[in-house]
Design a protein around this motif. Structure first.
Motif, mmCIF file in Angstrom:
data_model
loop_
_atom_site.group_PDB
_atom_site.id
_atom_site.type_symbol
_atom_site.label_atom_id
_atom_site.label_comp_id
_atom_site.label_asym_id
_atom_site.label_seq_id
_atom_site.Cartn_x
_atom_site.Cartn_y
_atom_site.Cartn_z
ATOM 1 N N PHE A 6 -13.491 -12.080 27.632
ATOM 2 C CA PHE A 6 -14.653 -11.200 27.801
ATOM 3 C C PHE A 6 -14.241 -9.861 28.413
ATOM 4 O O PHE A 6 -14.638 -8.789 27.932
ATOM 5 C CB PHE A 6 -15.700 -11.880 28.681
ATOM 6 N N LYS A 7 -13.435 -9.906 29.459
ATOM 7 C CA LYS A 7 -13.018 -8.676 30.132
ATOM 8 C C LYS A 7 -12.165 -7.805 29.213
ATOM 9 O O LYS A 7 -12.297 -6.571 29.197
ATOM 10 C CB LYS A 7 -12.255 -9.001 31.416
ATOM 11 N N ASN A 8 -11.292 -8.427 28.430
ATOM 12 C CA ASN A 8 -10.439 -7.665 27.507
ATOM 13 C C ASN A 8 -11.271 -6.962 26.437
ATOM 14 O O ASN A 8 -10.984 -5.828 26.054
ATOM 15 C CB ASN A 8 -9.415 -8.591 26.842
ATOM 16 N N GLU A 9 -12.298 -7.661 25.940
ATOM 17 C CA GLU A 9 -13.112 -7.107 24.852
ATOM 18 C C GLU A 9 -14.134 -6.086 25.347
ATOM 19 O O GLU A 9 -14.367 -5.062 24.711
ATOM 20 C CB GLU A 9 -13.848 -8.243 24.118
ATOM 21 N N GLY A 34 -5.409 -20.503 16.851
ATOM 22 C CA GLY A 34 -4.319 -20.174 17.760
ATOM 23 C C GLY A 34 -4.729 -19.221 18.860
ATOM 24 O O GLY A 34 -5.714 -19.423 19.544
ATOM 25 N N GLU A 35 -3.942 -18.159 19.019
ATOM 26 C CA GLU A 35 -4.188 -17.198 20.095
ATOM 27 C C GLU A 35 -4.961 -15.974 19.636
ATOM 28 O O GLU A 35 -4.909 -14.924 20.260
ATOM 29 C CB GLU A 35 -2.841 -16.763 20.700
ATOM 30 N N LYS A 36 -5.669 -16.068 18.507
ATOM 31 C CA LYS A 36 -6.450 -14.924 18.029
ATOM 32 C C LYS A 36 -7.534 -14.575 19.021
ATOM 33 O O LYS A 36 -8.053 -15.431 19.733
ATOM 34 C CB LYS A 36 -7.092 -15.246 16.673
ATOM 35 N N LYS A 37 -7.893 -13.309 19.034
ATOM 36 C CA LYS A 37 -9.023 -12.905 19.865
ATOM 37 C C LYS A 37 -10.316 -13.279 19.139
ATOM 38 O O LYS A 37 -10.487 -12.947 17.977
ATOM 39 C CB LYS A 37 -8.996 -11.396 20.120
ATOM 40 N N TYR A 38 -11.220 -13.935 19.858
ATOM 41 C CA TYR A 38 -12.456 -14.408 19.241
ATOM 42 C C TYR A 38 -13.545 -13.354 19.413
ATOM 43 O O TYR A 38 -14.432 -13.481 20.253
ATOM 44 C CB TYR A 38 -12.853 -15.750 19.860
ATOM 45 N N HIS A 39 -13.438 -12.298 18.609
ATOM 46 C CA HIS A 39 -14.405 -11.201 18.719
ATOM 47 C C HIS A 39 -15.834 -11.694 18.521
ATOM 48 O O HIS A 39 -16.756 -11.232 19.178
ATOM 49 C CB HIS A 39 -14.095 -10.113 17.688
ATOM 50 N N TYR A 40 -16.031 -12.620 17.590
ATOM 51 C CA TYR A 40 -17.378 -13.075 17.274
ATOM 52 C C TYR A 40 -18.011 -13.788 18.468
ATOM 53 O O TYR A 40 -19.227 -13.738 18.671
ATOM 54 C CB TYR A 40 -17.357 -14.000 16.053
ATOM 55 N N ILE A 41 -17.185 -14.460 19.301
ATOM 56 C CA ILE A 41 -17.723 -15.149 20.476
ATOM 57 C C ILE A 41 -18.274 -14.138 21.473
ATOM 58 O O ILE A 41 -19.363 -14.321 22.024
ATOM 59 C CB ILE A 41 -16.636 -16.024 21.150
ATOM 60 N N GLY A 62 -14.311 -4.728 28.676
ATOM 61 C CA GLY A 62 -13.795 -3.748 29.619
ATOM 62 C C GLY A 62 -14.265 -3.959 31.036
ATOM 63 O O GLY A 62 -13.936 -3.173 31.928
ATOM 64 N N GLN A 63 -15.043 -5.011 31.279
ATOM 65 C CA GLN A 63 -15.484 -5.346 32.633
ATOM 66 C C GLN A 63 -15.788 -6.839 32.694
ATOM 67 O O GLN A 63 -15.901 -7.507 31.670
ATOM 68 C CB GLN A 63 -16.721 -4.532 33.034
ATOM 69 N N THR A 64 -15.895 -7.350 33.897
ATOM 70 C CA THR A 64 -16.121 -8.783 34.049
ATOM 71 C C THR A 64 -17.524 -9.161 33.556
ATOM 72 O O THR A 64 -18.422 -8.321 33.471
ATOM 73 C CB THR A 64 -15.992 -9.214 35.519
ATOM 74 N N PHE A 65 -17.689 -10.437 33.276
ATOM 75 C CA PHE A 65 -18.976 -10.954 32.814
ATOM 76 C C PHE A 65 -20.067 -10.702 33.848
ATOM 77 O O PHE A 65 -21.171 -10.237 33.513
ATOM 78 C CB PHE A 65 -18.846 -12.455 32.536
ATOM 79 N N SER A 66 -19.775 -10.991 35.112
ATOM 80 C CA SER A 66 -20.795 -10.847 36.163
ATOM 81 C C SER A 66 -21.217 -9.395 36.346
ATOM 82 O O SER A 66 -22.406 -9.100 36.532
ATOM 83 C CB SER A 66 -20.280 -11.411 37.488
ATOM 84 N N LYS A 67 -20.260 -8.446 36.263
ATOM 85 C CA LYS A 67 -20.608 -7.044 36.411
ATOM 86 C C LYS A 67 -21.431 -6.548 35.222
ATOM 87 O O LYS A 67 -22.415 -5.812 35.388
ATOM 88 C CB LYS A 67 -19.336 -6.189 36.545
ATOM 89 N N TYR A 68 -21.041 -6.983 34.024
ATOM 90 C CA TYR A 68 -21.801 -6.590 32.830
ATOM 91 C C TYR A 68 -23.229 -7.115 32.909
ATOM 92 O O TYR A 68 -24.182 -6.390 32.622
ATOM 93 C CB TYR A 68 -21.113 -7.130 31.575
ATOM 94 N N LEU A 69 -23.380 -8.374 33.300
ATOM 95 C CA LEU A 69 -24.706 -8.986 33.398
ATOM 96 C C LEU A 69 -25.559 -8.265 34.441
ATOM 97 O O LEU A 69 -26.748 -7.994 34.204
ATOM 98 C CB LEU A 69 -24.565 -10.470 33.757
ATOM 99 N N MET A 70 -24.955 -7.936 35.594
ATOM 100 C CA MET A 70 -25.694 -7.235 36.645
ATOM 101 C C MET A 70 -26.191 -5.881 36.156
ATOM 102 O O MET A 70 -27.361 -5.525 36.333
ATOM 103 C CB MET A 70 -24.803 -7.066 37.881
ATOM 104 N N GLN A 71 -25.320 -5.111 35.506
ATOM 105 C CA GLN A 71 -25.700 -3.786 35.012
ATOM 106 C C GLN A 71 -26.760 -3.884 33.915
ATOM 107 O O GLN A 71 -27.696 -3.081 33.869
ATOM 108 C CB GLN A 71 -24.463 -3.044 34.500
ATOM 109 N N SER A 104 -12.982 -22.103 30.557
ATOM 110 C CA SER A 104 -13.804 -21.017 31.114
ATOM 111 C C SER A 104 -12.948 -19.839 31.578
ATOM 112 O O SER A 104 -13.354 -18.679 31.471
ATOM 113 C CB SER A 104 -14.658 -21.535 32.275
ATOM 114 N N SER A 105 -11.742 -20.109 32.115
ATOM 115 C CA SER A 105 -10.855 -19.020 32.568
ATOM 116 C C SER A 105 -10.408 -18.167 31.381
ATOM 117 O O SER A 105 -10.358 -16.932 31.469
ATOM 118 C CB SER A 105 -9.630 -19.589 33.283
ATOM 119 N N TYR A 106 -10.110 -18.858 30.270
ATOM 120 C CA TYR A 106 -9.699 -18.120 29.072
ATOM 121 C C TYR A 106 -10.854 -17.261 28.548
ATOM 122 O O TYR A 106 -10.665 -16.104 28.179
ATOM 123 C CB TYR A 106 -9.235 -19.092 27.988
ATOM 124 N N LEU A 107 -12.069 -17.822 28.531
ATOM 125 C CA LEU A 107 -13.231 -17.064 28.050
ATOM 126 C C LEU A 107 -13.511 -15.874 28.961
ATOM 127 O O LEU A 107 -13.890 -14.797 28.497
ATOM 128 C CB LEU A 107 -14.467 -17.969 27.979
#
Length: 514
Positions: free
Chosen positions: A445-448, A401-408, A450-459, A438-441
Motif C-alpha cells: 500500500f505504501k509503495n503504491e 509471485g512477487e508482482k505488485k498487486y495494483h488491482y488490490i 506513497g503514504q501509510t494506510f492509516s495516514k491515507y485513511l485519516m486524510q 498483513s505486513s506485506y499488504l
C-alpha cells in the motif's frame, strides 16, 4: 431596500425623496442624480448599490427611457419606476417593453407611490423567500449525498430534517423505493440533465429523490395510489429507455415492495438493492422488481468443494478458476450468486487458516468483507465479479509471485471510499478479504500510494468532514461520527492538524465565503 432617484429638477427630486422616506423610513436612498449618465456611472462603480430606481422621463444628456433601455441590457437586478409629466401612452408602452415595474404621472400621488413601492417590496420578499428555499434545498442535497438511508434513519434529527417532510406531504399513502444506477461515472452535464428529469418524474409520481455519492445511486421515494403499480413500472421503464437512448451510458433500476411507514425505509432500501443486483445476471437497461419470495442455493456442493480445495492446495489456479467460473455461470438470480460466492469465500478462509496456522473461529468469515450491500452491489458487470474472485484465488495459489498487486490497492481505495465511516483495519482486509500477509499488504500500500494506510485513511476522512462542514445542517459531533471518529476531541485534533483551524472555525470561514 436601497433606492436611487433621478430627476433633473432639484426641488422635485428632493420632494420625491422626502415623500419616499415618509412612506417607508427603512428605505435607504443611496443616491440622487440629474440624468441617466450619472445613474449609469454610479451603478458601474456600485453594482449592488440599488434595488430600485425611480427616474423621470425628461432629463438632459440621457433621458429616463434611454436609461431604462440601457439597464435592460445589463445583468443588474433592478426594479424601475418611471415618473413623467406626460400622459402619452407611447411612454408607458416603451417603459413596459424595457421591464419597468410601474409608470407614475407627475405630480406623484403619495398613495400611488406607496402602492408601487409595496408591490416591489412584496415581490422582493417572495424572491428572497424563494432564493432561501432554493439555497436550503441545494444545501440539503449537498449534505445528504455524504449520508445513506440507513444513517439517516438511525438519527432522529436527520430523519425529521430530510425524510419526514416528504412523508408529511403524502401522509397515509403507500410508497415504493427505487434505486437508479448508471454503468459508469456520469459527467456533470449529463448529471444535471438527469436530475432535472428525475425531479419531473418524481413530481409526476408524488415523491422525491436523493443522491448518495458513495454508491453513485439515486434513491427515489414515490407515493402511488391503488392500482397504479403496473403503470408505475411501465412509466419507470419508459423513463430509463429514454435516458439510455439519448446518452452513451446504461441505466438500471431496482424497486421495492410497497410500504407506508418511515422506519420501513430500511427494508425497502434492502429490497431495492436486492432487485437491482439482478442486472449482473440479466444485464442493464432494465427495471427489476423485488421478488417477495426467493429460494437461493449454494451451487458449491460438497463434491465441488473437495475439488476446489484440492486445486488450490496444489496451486492449480487455472483449474480452480475454471470451476468457479462454471458455478457463477449457472447462477440465474443475484441471491444464488451471492450465496455461492459466500460459500467459495468461506472455503478460501478455511484453507487460509490451515495454511497459516491461524485458529479458525466458530463464525465463518466469508461474509465479513463481502456483502450483498457493498461488494456485490458495487460490481457493474458479472465479468468484474469473476475477475475479483479469480484474483483472490490466484493470490492463494501464489502464481503471481512477487508482482505488485495494483488491482488490490485500487480495490482498497475503493473500499475506503465506500466504508470510511466504519472501523477499517488493514490487518482485517489482509486476513479476511485478500488472504495475504498483513505486513506485506502494508508495504504494498505504501509503495503504491506513497503514504501509510492509516495516514491515507485519516486524510480521506478529514476531507470528507470538511465537505460536510460547508453547510450548517449537521452538528460537529455528527460530522465526526460520519467521518469515522467516535471521539470528537480526536477528530478536532486531526482536523486542526490538517487544516490549521478547528472544525467550527473552518465552518465559519466557509459560511462567510459564501
Amino acid at each position: 431596500m436601497k433606492m436611487i432617484v433621478a430627476d433633473d429638477e432639484y426641488y422635485a427630486r428632493k420632494a420625491l425623496i422626502k415623500k419616499i422616506s415618509s412612506i417607508n423610513p427603512e428605505i435607504e436612498i443611496t443616491g440622487d442624480f440629474e440624468n441617466g449618465k450619472q445613474v449609469l456611472a454610479y451603478l458601474r462603480e456600485h453594482p449592488q448599490g440599488a434595488d430600485v430606481l425611480i427616474t423621470d422621463v425628461r432629463m438632459p444628456e440621457m433621458d429616463g427611457l434611454e436609461l431604462t433601455e440601457t439597464l435592460s441590457k445589463t445583468d443588474l437586478k433592478l426594479d424601475i419606476i418611471i415618473v413623467s409629466g406626460y400622459t402619452e401612452f407611447e411612454y408607458a408602452k416603451k417603459a413596459i417593453a424595457f421591464g419597468v415595474r410601474d409608470y407614475l404621472i407627475k405630480p406623484v400621488n403619495k398613495e400611488e407611490l406607496q402602492a408601487a413601492l409595496e408591490k416591489i417590496e412584496i415581490r422582493h420578499r417572495k424572491y428572497e423567500e424563494e432564493l432561501n428555499r432554493v439555497v436550503q434545498h441545494q444545501m440539503i442535497r449537498r449534505t445528504v449525498q455524504y449520508l445513506s438511508i440507513e444513517e439517516i434513519l438511525r438519527n432522529g434529527e436527520w430523519t425529521e430534517e430530510f425524510l419526514n417532510p416528504v412523508f408529511k406531504k403524502y401522509q397515509g399513502r403507500e410508497y415504493r423505493m427505487t434505486i437508479i444506477q448508471a454503468d459508469r461515472q456520469i459527467i456533470p452535464t449529463e448529471q444535471d440533465k438527469l436530475e432535472r428529469d428525475l425531479t419531473e418524474f418524481a413530481q409526476e409520481h408524488c415523491g422525491s429523490w436523493f443522491y448518495f455519492n458513495r454508491y453513485q445511486e439515486y434513491v427515489l421515494i414515490l407515493f402511488s395510489g391503488q392500482g397504479e403499480s403496473s403503470s408505475f413500472m411501465e412509466n419507470l421503464n419508459t423513463f430509463l429507455l429514454k435516458k439510455n437512448a439519448g446518452w452513451n451510458l446504461k441505466l438500471s433500476a431496482g424497486t421495492s415492495g410497497s410500504y407506508s411507514q418511515v422506519p420501513q425505509l430500511k427494508k425497502a432500501y434492502q429490497e431495492a438493492v436486492y432487485a437491482i443486483n439482478q442486472r449482473l445476471i440479466d444485464g442493464w437497461v432494465n427495471v427489476y422488481e423485488f421478488a417477495g419470495e426467493f429460494k437461493p442455493q449454494n451451487l458449491l456442493s460438497k463434491e465441488k468443494e473437495v475439488i476446489l480445495r484440492e486445486a488450490i492446495e496444489n496451486q492449480k489456479a487455472a483449474d480452480a478458476n475454471a470451476l468457479i467460473l462454471g458455478l457463477i455461470k449457472q447462477c440465474r438470480d443475484s441471491y444464488t450468486l451471492y450465496i455461492t460466492i459466500i460459500g467459495i469465500f468461506n472455503l478460501l478462509y478455511r484453507i487460509y487458516c490451515k495454511s497459516d496456522s491461524i485458529e479458525e473461529t466458530e463464525n465463518e468469515h466469508g461474509y465479513l468483507l463481502f456483502s450483498f450491500r457493498s461488494d456485490l452491489y458495487n460490481f457493474k458487470y458479472l465479468k468484474e465479479v469473476n475477475q475479483y474472485v479469480e484474483n483472490i484465488v490466484n493470490l492463494m495459489c501464489m502464481e503471481q509471485g512477487e508482482k505488485k498487486y495494483h488491482y488490490i490497492i485500487k480495490e482498497i481505495l475503493d473500499y475506503i471510499e465506500k466504508n470510511y465511516q466504519c472501523n477499517i483495519s488493514l490487518g482485517e482486509l489482509a486476513e479476511h478479504k485478500y488472504f495475504m500477509n498483513s505486513s506485506y499488504l502494508s508495504r504494498l500500500f505504501k509503495n503504491e500510494v506513497g503514504q501509510t494506510f492509516s495516514k491515507y485513511l485519516m486524510q480521506f476522512r478529514i476531507k470528507k468532514a470538511a465537505s460536510l462542514l460547508e453547510s450548517n445542517i449537521l452538528k460537529i459531533n455528527d460530522i465526526a461520527a460520519l467521518a469515522g471518529y467516535n471521539d470528537v476531541s480526536h477528530f478536532i485534533q486531526y482536523f486542526k492538524k490538517m487544516y490549521g483551524c478547528t472544525p467550527e472555525e473552518y465552518r465559519a470561514l466557509q459560511t462567510n465565503a459564501n
